[in-house]
Design an enzyme around this catalytic site. Structure first.
Site, mmCIF file in Angstrom:
data_model
loop_
_atom_site.group_PDB
_atom_site.id
_atom_site.type_symbol
_atom_site.label_atom_id
_atom_site.label_comp_id
_atom_site.label_asym_id
_atom_site.label_seq_id
_atom_site.Cartn_x
_atom_site.Cartn_y
_atom_site.Cartn_z
ATOM 1 C CG ASP A 237 33.885 12.150 -31.078
ATOM 2 O OD1 ASP A 237 33.825 12.178 -32.336
ATOM 3 O OD2 ASP A 237 34.542 12.969 -30.411
ATOM 4 C CG HIS B 14 -17.653 5.440 3.389
ATOM 5 N ND1 HIS B 14 -16.641 5.792 4.258
ATOM 6 C CD2 HIS B 14 -18.779 5.384 4.137
ATOM 7 C CE1 HIS B 14 -17.136 5.928 5.475
ATOM 8 N NE2 HIS B 14 -18.432 5.688 5.430
ATOM 9 C CG ASN B 15 -17.349 9.206 5.131
ATOM 10 O OD1 ASN B 15 -18.564 9.150 5.287
ATOM 11 N ND2 ASN B 15 -16.491 8.883 6.085
ATOM 12 C CD GLU C 25 -21.821 8.026 3.251
ATOM 13 O OE1 GLU C 25 -22.446 7.642 4.260
ATOM 14 O OE2 GLU C 25 -20.606 7.807 3.094
ATOM 15 C CG ASP D 288 -22.910 11.991 7.111
ATOM 16 O OD1 ASP D 288 -24.048 12.040 7.585
ATOM 17 O OD2 ASP D 288 -21.950 11.452 7.686
ATOM 18 C CG HIS E 125 -17.516 11.910 9.288
ATOM 19 N ND1 HIS E 125 -17.050 11.467 10.491
ATOM 20 C CD2 HIS E 125 -17.976 10.816 8.625
ATOM 21 C CE1 HIS E 125 -17.201 10.150 10.563
ATOM 22 N NE2 HIS E 125 -17.756 9.732 9.439
ATOM 23 C CD GLU F 159 -25.710 7.388 6.405
ATOM 24 O OE1 GLU F 159 -26.149 7.646 7.542
ATOM 25 O OE2 GLU F 159 -25.739 6.241 5.935
ATOM 26 N NE ARG G 15 -23.374 3.350 0.996
ATOM 27 C CZ ARG G 15 -23.025 3.749 2.217
ATOM 28 N NH1 ARG G 15 -23.639 3.204 3.281
ATOM 29 N NH2 ARG G 15 -22.118 4.668 2.404
ATOM 30 C CB ILE H 15 19.587 5.358 -9.466
ATOM 31 C CG1 ILE H 15 20.446 6.565 -9.874
ATOM 32 C CG2 ILE H 15 19.251 4.512 -10.680
ATOM 33 C CD1 ILE H 15 21.830 6.184 -10.324
ATOM 34 C CG ASP I 77 18.355 -0.097 -6.045
ATOM 35 O OD1 ASP I 77 19.027 0.287 -7.009
ATOM 36 O OD2 ASP I 77 18.630 0.177 -4.861
ATOM 37 C CG ASP J 72 13.588 2.404 -5.113
ATOM 38 O OD1 ASP J 72 14.461 1.562 -5.375
ATOM 39 O OD2 ASP J 72 13.849 3.575 -4.755
ATOM 40 C CG ASP K 31 15.026 1.106 1.754
ATOM 41 O OD1 ASP K 31 15.861 0.571 2.510
ATOM 42 O OD2 ASP K 31 14.828 2.339 1.717
#
Length: 832
Positions: free
Chosen positions: A266, A387-388, A417, A419, A432, A466, A623, A725, A727, A780, A782
């Site tokens: 400004d 898997h599963n 898979e 089962d 499972h 399975e 596999r 914020i 880092d 980030d 820490d």
């Protein structure tokens, strides 16, 4: 990655660049007030209405959603309650009524919606609603692990309005995201994102005042964006309008910083910005000195880049073998200033636009589509595998869901898979075993698989069974697969004669293959009098001779289950057999017979007998699956298994982390087909390659890989606290053969997720580049606990482009962070 003869860094003060904003404001301590908000990351053309910019303002579906209606929310058989839902005026946020007095948030973003499904297509609606309600029901499915929203409208017409309206908005958002996802900086966002007609009478004055000042800076588009921010149409920008504008370009700004930035611009001290003051604001906001330095080195024609100047940059810095016509095409495609374009010149804004497009990104765009030979035998490819697959969470008490199959398939997983166990009502179920995980009907899983198998990739899907079922329910399994999958299910070998090798992905397009036990040899398919051989049926874990406790839990009954002929007969190219050593397999195992290996055994073979494992995988499929001890559904490192040529390296797709990042990175190439051709030395039966010892051979191509981590743009907040914020720091990781594995890390930058700059150089030595994956990780920092994950990008070393490149970032679930990214310089040279 393209090879280069030398390394060229522009020798200007890149190494000592000041922070662009700090350089202008001279107030480094105040920059920490600038926060990039993850919630504000997605905005639509800087305007309050999606419809205004996409021709939807008069759309009846959109108007219906804006008015809102009452919908019955379904959670269970007893919990069905009416709640009011409506689309908010921003056309990107849904508001819903809530009876919870302490509920802090009653909205969700349309961006968080994965898909909308009409009818009773989710498990909840199938289980808790009557068939007669089918035309009035629909579901909203969310990204990540958020639960589905199952709803019942008051009429079929209302349900169609909701589904159609939401799909239109999501489609528009996705189209916009495709434009934006590689545009990671405000100047590009201003130039391409906020395109809007400036013919409104109330805004013509501001447009005229900007015209002369910004004629060389993408004036039309910039005027449009800034004009949209002029809420009261007074041809000026107030502090409030300035803050709203920053918010619209995905920058969450503290009030104190707005005041500081406003005071800086400004110059007239009249409390508003206009004319040249707005130009100064634009320059502060969009300044990227690293781009200025690069552009300035090659802008040799009237201060701009000519096509010849751009060609010099492409050849010298980007190491691209292109001609002048290609440079001219880039100018025509990405230059934002019409005057410059007419002269076949590129402005700095056009140059930045190019750097954010596929041609300027780190991954070679030619490898984003199917580019590999897809006509080789199936066992010559790495195959994206789960898997599963039925689990959404852990494997002890987590929910099973057909939705898990859909998510995996939509991520181009090609081996899922199932089962399968006896259901109490005669219908086989998936869960499972010996745990508290919930159950889903086998037939519902097959229906979901059929519908979504080929939406992302047209190449074959393997159903890994399975089988724990009785003969009667096995017959029902076979019936469901043949009746639901129809002709797409492979029920006999291709051709009229007994094959000698597996068919190719190309030959199997759109087909389903069953992996499981078979009573007899495949040759019996060509004999009318072949008798079925009876045998005891064991599970995959029992096939793999492992002494873990899980095997002891299995009852004698399960080990003596007989195989139904109906199920046996549809196992064609993936017959499960126990592994009894490489020598036994060499003389006794047919090409269509495959073994499964628990991760522990596979890792031992990959480390101690790698070359034998490679030879085994030249002819046969293998596999690999996680240990039973991974009750939290965590994953093992897939790279050693790929190095040994294992094709079906099955991971828990529901568990994000480094391992799934590597999987996504490997299969990001080749058109997301879920198939990646193995290097030639992993397909050669006489190969001497050993990833551990690294003897000399065609695989040994020593490269020096140089990476300069220059900067980042618009990193999302990790914490949702307004004062938080990031880092940020960047880690570059190499995953591959043991000799290549390495990682290096930048320093962290305090309090700047908007435009942090590092300018740090790293060098890596790669010996087997064809097996190397490069992972860029942003965290980030820490000081007192583990760093928090912000985003990452993983891709094959051979898919990298040289030179100055933007690196898109993905969140922990593998979804693109649409505004965030890194800017790096990468180059590889032959080591002396």
């Amino acid at each position: 990655m393209q090879e280069c003869l030398n390394i060229t860094y522009i020798q200007k003060p890149v190494q000592h660049m000041p922070n662009p904003i700090t350089a202008v404001t001279g107030a480094p301590g105040e920059w920490q007030q600038v926060v990039f908000s993850d919630e504000s990351r997605f905005h639509l053309d800087g305007d309050d209405h999606l419809g205004a910019d996409h021709g939807m303002e008069d759309d009846p579906d959109l108007q219906f959603l804006l008015s809102g209606t009452g919908l019955v929310k379904v959670r269970s058989g007893s919990w069905k309650k009416t709640r009011f839902y409506k689309l908010q005026e921003d056309c990107k946020t849904m508001w819903h009524e809530s009876k919870k007095t302490l509920r802090s948030k009653q909205t969700f973003s349309v961006e968080d919606i994965q898909s909308v499904r009409f009818g009773r297509q989710t498990e909840g609606l199938k289980k808790y609603t009557e068939e007669t309600l089918e035309p009035r029901t629909f579901s909203i499915l969310f990204k990540g692990r958020r639960k589905n929203l199952d709803l019942i409208a008051s009429s079929e017409e209302e349900a169609k309005h909701w589904v159609s309206g939401l799909e239109k908005i999501i489609s528009n958002m996705n189209n916009l995201s495709q434009r934006r996802k590689t545009e990671q900086y405000p100047s590009t966002r201003l130039l391409s994102g906020f395109v809007r007609s400036d013919t409104d009478v109330g805004r013509e004055g501001l447009a005229r005042s900007l015209h002369s000042n910004l004629s060389q800076r993408g004036s039309v588009e910039l005027r449009s964006g800034l004009c949209a921010a002029d809420i009261n149409c007074d041809n000026k920008m107030s502090p409030r309008e300035l803050k709203n504008f920053l918010h619209d370009i995905n920058v969450e700004v503290d009030d104190a910083y707005v005041e500081m930035l406003f005071e800086k611009c400004d110059k007239s001290q009249c409390g508003t910005l206009e004319g040249e003051e707005i130009q100064l604001f634009y320059e502060i906001l969009t300044q990227r000195e690293e781009i200025d330095v690069i552009y300035g080195e090659y802008a040799k024609t009237e201060g701009l880049m000519s096509a010849a100047n751009l060609l010099e940059f492409l050849q010298k810095e980007q190491k691209e073998q292109v001609d002048l016509s290609y440079a001219t095409q880039l100018i025509e495609k990405y230059e934002v200033d019409e005057t410059a374009k007419a002269k076949q010149q590129m402005t700095k804004d056009g140059f930045l636009m190019y750097l954010h497009q596929p041609e300027g990104l780190i991954m070679n765009p030619t490898q984003k589509s199917v580019y590999q030979d897809m006509t080789q035998p199936l066992n010559h490819y790495f195959i994206s595998s789960s898997h599963n697959t039925y689990l959404l969470e852990d494997q002890l008490k987590g929910p099973s869901s057909t939705e898990a199959y859909i998510r995996a398939l939509m991520k181009s997983c090609r081996c899922v898979e199932l089962d399968v166990w006896d259901g109490s009502d005669g219908e086989p179920v998936i869960y499972h075993g010996y745990t508290l995980t919930s159950k889903i009907l086998f037939k519902d899983a097959i229906k979901a698989i059929k519908e979504y198998a080929f939406k992302t990739s047209e190449y074959p899907v393997i159903l890994s069974l399975e089988n724990h079922c009785s003969v009667e329910q096995q017959k029902l399994m076979a019936h469901h697969m043949t009746s639901i999958l129809g002709d797409a299910l492979l029920t006999k070998p291709l051709g009229e004669h007994m094959p000698t090798q597996l068919p190719s992905p190309q030959e199997l397009k759109g087909r389903f293959l069953i992996k499981g036990k078979r009573q007899n040899k495949l040759e019996a398919s060509f004999s009318d009098h072949a008798a079925a051989e009876e045998e005891e049926i064991v599970t995959e874990e029992e096939d793999c001779r492992d002494d873990e406790e899980e095997s002891e839990k299995k009852s004698e009954k399960s080990k003596k289950l007989k195989l139904a002929k109906e199920l046996s007969d549809i196992v064609i190219y993936c017959k499960s057999v126990g592994f009894q050593g490489f020598e036994h397999a060499k003389t006794n195992q047919a090409f269509y017979e495959m073994s499964s290996f628990k991760e522990g055994e596979a890792l031992k073979l990959a480390e101690k007998s790698a070359n034998d494992y490679i030879h085994h995988n030249v002819d046969k499929l293998s596999r690999i699956y996680p240990s039973a001890f991974r009750t939290d559904s965590s994953n093992y490192d897939p790279v050693p298994m790929w190095n040994a040529g294992c094709q079906i390296v099955a991971l828990n797709f529901q568990t994000p982390g480094t391992e799934m990042d590597l999987n996504q990175g490997l299969f990001e190439q080749n058109g997301l087909s879920g198939y990646v051709l193995k290097p030639s030395y992993l397909r050669d039966g006489a190969s001497e390659f050993d990833p551990i010892t690294l003897t000399r051979g065609p695989w040994l191509k020593h490269k020096e890989f140089h990476v300069m981590v220059i900067s980042a743009q618009q990193l999302p907040k990790v914490s949702q606290k307004t004062t938080s914020i990031v880092d940020p720091l960047v880690r570059v990781e190499i995953h591959g053969v043991p000799a290549d594995k390495a990682e290096k890390e930048t320093r962290h930058i305090n309090n700047n997720g908007f435009n942090p700059m590092w300018n740090e150089n790293f060098q890596f030595d790669l010996y087997v580049p064809e097996l190397a994956l490069v992972r860029f990780v942003v965290e980030d920092y820490d000081a007192v606990s583990n760093n928090d994950f912000i985003g990452q990008c993983t891709l094959p070393f051979t898919s990298l482009q040289s030179g100055y490149r933007h690196v898109p970032l993905f969140n922990k679930n593998g979804d693109l962070l649409s505004s965030a990214g890194l800017f790096v310089h990468a180059v590889a040279v032959d080591a002396e």
